[in-house]
Design a protein around this motif. Structure first.
Motif, PDB file in Angstrom:
ATOM      1  N   PRO A 213       3.496   8.687   1.339  1.00 14.95           N
ATOM      2  CA  PRO A 213       2.083   8.302   1.502  1.00 14.95           C
ATOM      3  C   PRO A 213       1.683   7.213   0.514  1.00 14.95           C
ATOM      4  N   ALA A 214       0.715   6.410   0.892  1.00 16.55           N
ATOM      5  CA  ALA A 214       0.283   5.295   0.044  1.00 16.55           C
ATOM      6  C   ALA A 214      -0.284   5.776  -1.286  1.00 16.55           C
ATOM      7  N   ASP A 215      -0.898   6.965  -1.281  1.00 19.87           N
ATOM      8  CA  ASP A 215      -1.514   7.461  -2.509  1.00 19.87           C
ATOM      9  C   ASP A 215      -0.579   8.359  -3.328  1.00 19.87           C
ATOM     10  N   PHE A 216       0.700   8.346  -2.993  1.00 19.18           N
ATOM     11  CA  PHE A 216       1.667   9.198  -3.703  1.00 19.18           C
ATOM     12  C   PHE A 216       1.785   8.771  -5.165  1.00 19.18           C
ATOM     13  N   ASN A 217       1.716   9.756  -6.071  1.00 22.68           N
ATOM     14  CA  ASN A 217       1.796   9.499  -7.510  1.00 22.68           C
ATOM     15  C   ASN A 217       3.127  10.054  -8.027  1.00 22.68           C
ATOM     16  N   PRO A 218       4.108   9.199  -8.323  1.00 23.65           N
ATOM     17  CA  PRO A 218       5.427   9.683  -8.745  1.00 23.65           C
ATOM     18  C   PRO A 218       5.417  10.446 -10.059  1.00 23.65           C
ATOM     19  N   VAL A 219       4.528  10.082 -10.976  1.00 26.56           N
ATOM     20  CA  VAL A 219       4.456  10.792 -12.264  1.00 26.56           C
ATOM     21  C   VAL A 219       3.936  12.209 -12.046  1.00 26.56           C
ATOM     22  N   GLN A 220       2.943  12.370 -11.179  1.00 22.55           N
ATOM     23  CA  GLN A 220       2.459  13.713 -10.867  1.00 22.55           C
ATOM     24  C   GLN A 220       3.513  14.526 -10.134  1.00 22.55           C
ATOM     25  N   ALA A 221       4.356  13.854  -9.364  1.00 25.02           N
ATOM     26  CA  ALA A 221       5.464  14.556  -8.702  1.00 25.02           C
ATOM     27  C   ALA A 221       6.439  15.101  -9.736  1.00 25.02           C
ATOM     28  N   LEU A 222       6.683  14.337 -10.780  1.00 24.19           N
ATOM     29  CA  LEU A 222       7.534  14.809 -11.872  1.00 24.19           C
ATOM     30  C   LEU A 222       6.946  16.073 -12.502  1.00 24.19           C
TER      31      LEU A 222
END
Length: 268
Positions: A213-222
């Motif tokens: 998704p365009a609003d995906f936050n990779p740091v929050q995924a970590l």
């Protein structure tokens, strides 16, 4: 059978009864007995030195603490013998529950229900005391070499036993670098995490058909996976060490965004 005597121990011919572990095993038993004595103490004296004997009512509903995580390390030493020595010298204050040698030999060094000193300052998710909730496994490796097939076969057998014995969740098989980003890098980049995940010890990703998704936050995924993101660059480095060992940069590529998105779904 012939016997001969050496000061300090009786030795059977063809048998090393005076093994280097004899002394440390004796110290282990001594310390375990001391802890057992404390657990059986009545009247009870708590850690503040206060005696609550008058208010003590012993409950019948209790059990030993059980590990909920497995943390995998490499020893960063030159031999199994060196590691065993390090873990049996009081001044080092470091230990693990298991040590796996290059030939696949597994040394069980501490009861699984006791707290080893292997994780140090660490955090995974909301857990900031991994020593108290995990089993520590050290694999004989200098930090650079690959891991032998004998070691991996022994590790897989051990992980299976631990998972069944304590009902450890698949997500809770992790590495020292995962729980101590920026401080630890073990097990090293050659460790086959995907092989473990395929057997049910940790998760792996599948980016087939993944649309991020365009609003995906990779740091929050970590963070959702379990990494502490106080220093995002350290979390990224530890993530790559585990899941993308061929990339030592701290830049998250588009493919790695897909990997993180795939993993996030598994850990949510």
């Amino acid at each position: 059978m012939k016997y001969f005597f050496i000061p300090g121990c009786l030795v059977m011919l063809m048998m090393a009864a005076c093994s280097p572990s004899s002394k440390t095993n004796k110290e282990y038993r001594k310390q375990a007995k001391e802890y057992a004595r404390i657990l059986q103490e009545y009247p009870v004296r708590d850690s503040a030195g206060l005696n609550y004997a008058g208010d003590w009512v012993g409950t019948t509903n209790f059990s030993m603490r059980r590990p909920n995580f497995v943390v995998i390390h490499h020893t960063a030493q030159n031999s199994c013998e060196q590691t065993l020595k390090t873990f049996t010298i009081p001044r080092t204050q470091v230990s693990a529950h298991y040590v796996i040698c290059k030939d696949g030999t597994v040394h069980h060094m501490l009861n699984d229900l006791l707290r080893a000193h292997h994780a140090g300052v660490s955090k995974w998710g909301n857990n900031a005391d991994l020593n108290s909730s995990s089993v520590g496994i050290e694999i004989d490796n200098n930090g650079v070499d690959s891991f032998s097939n004998q070691q991996m076969m022994s590790l897989l057998v051990l992980l299976g036993r631990l998972k069944r014995a304590y009902n450890i969740p698949t997500a809770n098989f992790i590495g020292h670098a995962d729980i101590a980003p920026g401080r630890k890098v073990d097990p090293n980049r050659t460790f086959p995490w995907q092989r473990l995940a395929e057997q049910g010890y940790g998760y792996w990703y599948d980016t087939t058909g993944v649309q991020v998704p365009a609003d995906f936050n990779p740091v929050q995924a970590l963070r959702i996976i379990g990494y502490t993101i106080q220093k995002p660059e350290s979390a990224i480095a530890s993530f790559k060490l585990h899941f993308v060992p061929s990339d030592s940069s701290i830049v998250i590529t588009e493919e790695e965004r897909k990997i993180l998105f795939s993993l996030q779904k598994k850990y949510e």
